[in-house]
Write an enzyme that holds these catalytic residues in place. Structure first.
Site, PDB file in Angstrom:
ATOM      1  CB  CYS A  81    -124.402 -93.691  89.579  1.00 28.58           C
ATOM      2  SG  CYS A  81    -124.510 -93.316  91.318  1.00 28.58           S
ATOM      3  CG  ASP A  86    -121.236 -93.418  92.614  1.00 19.87           C
ATOM      4  OD1 ASP A  86    -120.634 -94.322  92.022  1.00 19.87           O
ATOM      5  OD2 ASP A  86    -121.267 -92.243  92.216  1.00 19.87           O
ATOM      6  CB  CYS A 140    -119.134 -89.319  91.056  1.00 24.47           C
ATOM      7  SG  CYS A 140    -120.336 -88.352  91.948  1.00 24.47           S
ATOM      8  CB  CYS A 162    -123.689 -86.738  93.872  1.00 19.76           C
ATOM      9  SG  CYS A 162    -123.672 -87.009  92.088  1.00 19.76           S
TER      10      CYS A 162
HETATM   11 FE1  FES Z   1    -123.417 -91.494  91.644  1.00 15.67          FE
HETATM   12 FE2  FES Z   1    -122.487 -89.063  91.857  1.00 15.67          FE
HETATM   13  S1  FES Z   1    -122.752 -90.199  90.048  1.00 15.67           S
HETATM   14  S2  FES Z   1    -123.233 -90.329  93.398  1.00 15.67           S
END
Ligand code: FES
Length: 152
Positions: free
Chosen positions: A38, A40, A63, A107
């Site tokens: 993702c 992040d 997110c 996450c």
């Molecule tokens: Fe990547 Fe939440 S979508 S940490």
């Protein structure tokens, strides 16, 4: 078709009003982890004195669930010993947030891994071994499926 994801009030509270955002200068330990899937990234700073986590701050580029879990994770570890902080798992963080939707379980792993990475950095800097602490993984995507299953 888009799917509506429901979040608990606590998740929304920690997302809109996150605690402990920022950084600690000359931190005792800093840990950064990311999820390549993702994109992040989360960084946690720890101030440790006499084995107690005096302060914890975070910066999360991610997110809403990642922001909420970082916020709750820092709240949970402040005041704890290093050993106790190690026991703050993603499951514990999720429970404290009254749960996360299944697609967002990964996450919360960023928070657990970022704490571990920061503790690892602290241990390296001080030349100590912390029982049960494993070397950090840079990309939590590798462990995601395993943890997602455990978190169910
Ligand atoms: Fe990547 Fe939440 S979508 S940490």
């Amino acid at each position: 078709m888009s799917q509506v994801i429901e979040y608990s009030e606590k998740v929304m509270d920690h997302f809109t009003n996150p605690r402990n955002v920022g950084e600690i200068e000359e931190a005792s330990g800093v840990g950064t982890v990311g999820n390549a899937k993702c994109g992040d990234i989360m960084r946690i700073y720890l101030d440790i004195e006499n084995d107690i986590i005096k302060d914890a701050k975070f910066k999360t580029f991610g997110c809403g669930a990642a922001v909420a879990t970082s916020s709750m994770a820092t709240e949970l570890i402040i005041g704890k010993t290093v050993k106790e902080a190690l026991l703050v798992t993603n499951k514990a963080v999720m429970e404290a947030l009254d749960g996360l939707p299944p697609v967002k379980v990964h996450c919360s792993l960023l928070a657990e891994e970022a704490i571990h990475a920061a503790l690892w950095d602290y241990a390296q800097k001080n030349n100590i071994e912390i029982d049960g602490l494993k070397p950090p993984v840079e990309d939590i995507d590798e462990t995601e499926e395993f943890y997602a299953m455990e978190g169910e």
